[in-house]
Design a protein around this motif. Sequence first.
Motif, PDB file in Angstrom:
ATOM      1  N   CYS A  41       2.417   6.787  12.080  1.00 58.21           N
ATOM      2  CA  CYS A  41       1.762   5.942  11.902  1.00 58.21           C
ATOM      3  C   CYS A  41       1.229   5.490  11.457  1.00 58.21           C
ATOM      4  O   CYS A  41       0.325   6.171  10.679  1.00 58.21           O
ATOM      5  CB  CYS A  41       1.040   6.785  14.059  1.00 58.21           C
ATOM      6  N   VAL A  42       1.088   4.412  10.971  1.00 58.15           N
ATOM      7  CA  VAL A  42       0.104   3.358   9.803  1.00 58.15           C
ATOM      8  C   VAL A  42      -0.676   3.922  10.298  1.00 58.15           C
ATOM      9  O   VAL A  42      -2.314   4.230   9.697  1.00 58.15           O
ATOM     10  CB  VAL A  42       1.017   2.396   9.872  1.00 58.15           C
TER      11      VAL A  42
ATOM     12  N   ARG B 101       2.645   2.301   4.948  1.00 57.09           N
ATOM     13  CA  ARG B 101       2.947   3.323   5.908  1.00 57.09           C
ATOM     14  C   ARG B 101       3.458   5.011   5.945  1.00 57.09           C
ATOM     15  O   ARG B 101       3.487   5.956   5.466  1.00 57.09           O
ATOM     16  CB  ARG B 101       3.970   3.710   7.068  1.00 57.09           C
TER      17      ARG B 101
ATOM     18  N   HIS C 109       5.440  -1.495   5.941  1.00 55.54           N
ATOM     19  CA  HIS C 109       6.249  -0.542   5.824  1.00 55.54           C
ATOM     20  C   HIS C 109       5.225   0.568   4.552  1.00 55.54           C
ATOM     21  O   HIS C 109       5.675   1.834   4.515  1.00 55.54           O
ATOM     22  CB  HIS C 109       7.719  -0.579   5.742  1.00 55.54           C
TER      23      HIS C 109
ATOM     24  N   ASN D  13      -2.181   7.284   9.889  1.00 54.26           N
ATOM     25  CA  ASN D  13      -2.125   7.317   8.287  1.00 54.26           C
ATOM     26  C   ASN D  13      -3.581   6.967   8.260  1.00 54.26           C
ATOM     27  O   ASN D  13      -4.313   7.906   6.854  1.00 54.26           O
ATOM     28  CB  ASN D  13      -1.299   7.352   7.639  1.00 54.26           C
TER      29      ASN D  13
END
Length: 186
Positions: free
Chosen positions: A102-103, A20, A17, A106
């Motif tokens: 989108c992790v 992200r 989290h 990124n």
Amino acid sequence: MPRIKTSKEAVLEKVIHTIRKKGIGNSSMSELAHECGIQKSHFYYYFDSKEDLIKDVLATVNSYMGYNMNKILSNSSLSTKEKLQALDKLIYKLFLKNDGGCVMANAALESAHANPLYFDEIKLFFENFIAGIKQLLEENQGVQQTQELAEQIVQDIEGGILLMRVYNNAKYLKNAIARMYNLILQ
């Protein structure tokens, strides 16, 4: 800070989290520990370094997406429309509902030049993308010059994504996709 017992999975969930939202470079181990409600030294119980933590973050995201997509697509009791609706919900949950997007995307953008530890995974993504485009070209045009043309199409699409983000205008990506159709179907 009080001593808190937590699982590796719970730590990864909280770290995902934060990564992200803030990115890899803007998230120190101390800050990540604070966000998780644990001491920094607790990270080193599970991870040897920040790089190992990020590798586990990327693996966790990949595993979660793969497991859930497979669960949807292999469910023979769902119609095609129901599978698409379930996939829509998964995509919404993973990429749109969370702050920061989108992790994986990124992390790819942030680390492509700065951290070679993640570069192999990023390269694999583009190699697979090019191979898919090449396969489409070969189906319609034969084998000659398809590698170079596939690379050109992927470069055009990626440039379209970048310009779309910079100018907040989807026409750049739409134009790249239209050119892809023209090149593949000619």
